[in-house]
Scaffold this motif. Sequence first.
Motif, PDB file in Angstrom:
ATOM      1  N   VAL A  90       0.512  -0.659   0.139  1.00  0.00           N
ATOM      2  CA  VAL A  90      -0.239  -0.408  -0.242  1.00  0.00           C
ATOM      3  C   VAL A  90       0.635   1.665   0.146  1.00  0.00           C
ATOM      4  N   LEU A  91       1.609   1.970   0.535  1.00  0.00           N
ATOM      5  CA  LEU A  91       2.597   2.927   0.711  1.00  0.00           C
ATOM      6  C   LEU A  91       3.532   2.725  -0.506  1.00  0.00           C
ATOM      7  N   PHE A  92       4.000   1.974  -1.133  1.00  0.00           N
ATOM      8  CA  PHE A  92       4.742   1.248  -2.407  1.00  0.00           C
ATOM      9  C   PHE A  92       3.655   1.916  -3.505  1.00  0.00           C
ATOM     10  N   PHE A  93       2.669   1.726  -4.145  1.00  0.00           N
ATOM     11  CA  PHE A  93       1.541   1.165  -4.897  1.00  0.00           C
ATOM     12  C   PHE A  93       0.742   2.926  -4.845  1.00  0.00           C
ATOM     13  N   VAL A  94       0.281   3.313  -3.722  1.00  0.00           N
ATOM     14  CA  VAL A  94      -0.442   4.771  -3.039  1.00  0.00           C
ATOM     15  C   VAL A  94       0.430   5.655  -2.771  1.00  0.00           C
ATOM     16  N   GLU A  95      -0.290   6.886  -3.825  1.00  0.00           N
ATOM     17  CA  GLU A  95       0.527   8.142  -3.395  1.00  0.00           C
ATOM     18  C   GLU A  95      -0.428   8.900  -2.666  1.00  0.00           C
ATOM     19  N   PHE A  96      -0.090   9.962  -1.035  1.00  0.00           N
ATOM     20  CA  PHE A  96      -1.171   9.892  -0.385  1.00  0.00           C
ATOM     21  C   PHE A  96      -0.457  11.792  -0.574  1.00  0.00           C
TER      22      PHE A  96
END
Length: 96
Positions: A90-96
């Motif tokens: 999730v941290l790798f593929f989702v940008e915040f």
Amino acid sequence: MANRQENDHSDNATDSSLSRSAYRAQQRRAQDDFEKRDRERLRAETRYAKQHDTTDVAGTATEAKINRLKHRLNLAILGLSVGIVIVFLVLFFVEF
């Protein structure tokens, strides 16, 4: 108090008045007595172990509980590992 010290000195005097051979003989007798008591203790322990069977129902119940806890712990470790991998994805593929 003084009388007590005199008794202590008199005991030390009798201990120190032994010759070397007498002292060695005394130590040898003490060692032989200890070994004899130890052999008797070991015999008694082996007799007791032969008379009392160690495989009882409580032992098997304890083993079952241990195996159940092992299984639960393995499942918890697996779940945490999968959770950590999901968080990294999730941290790798989702940008915040």
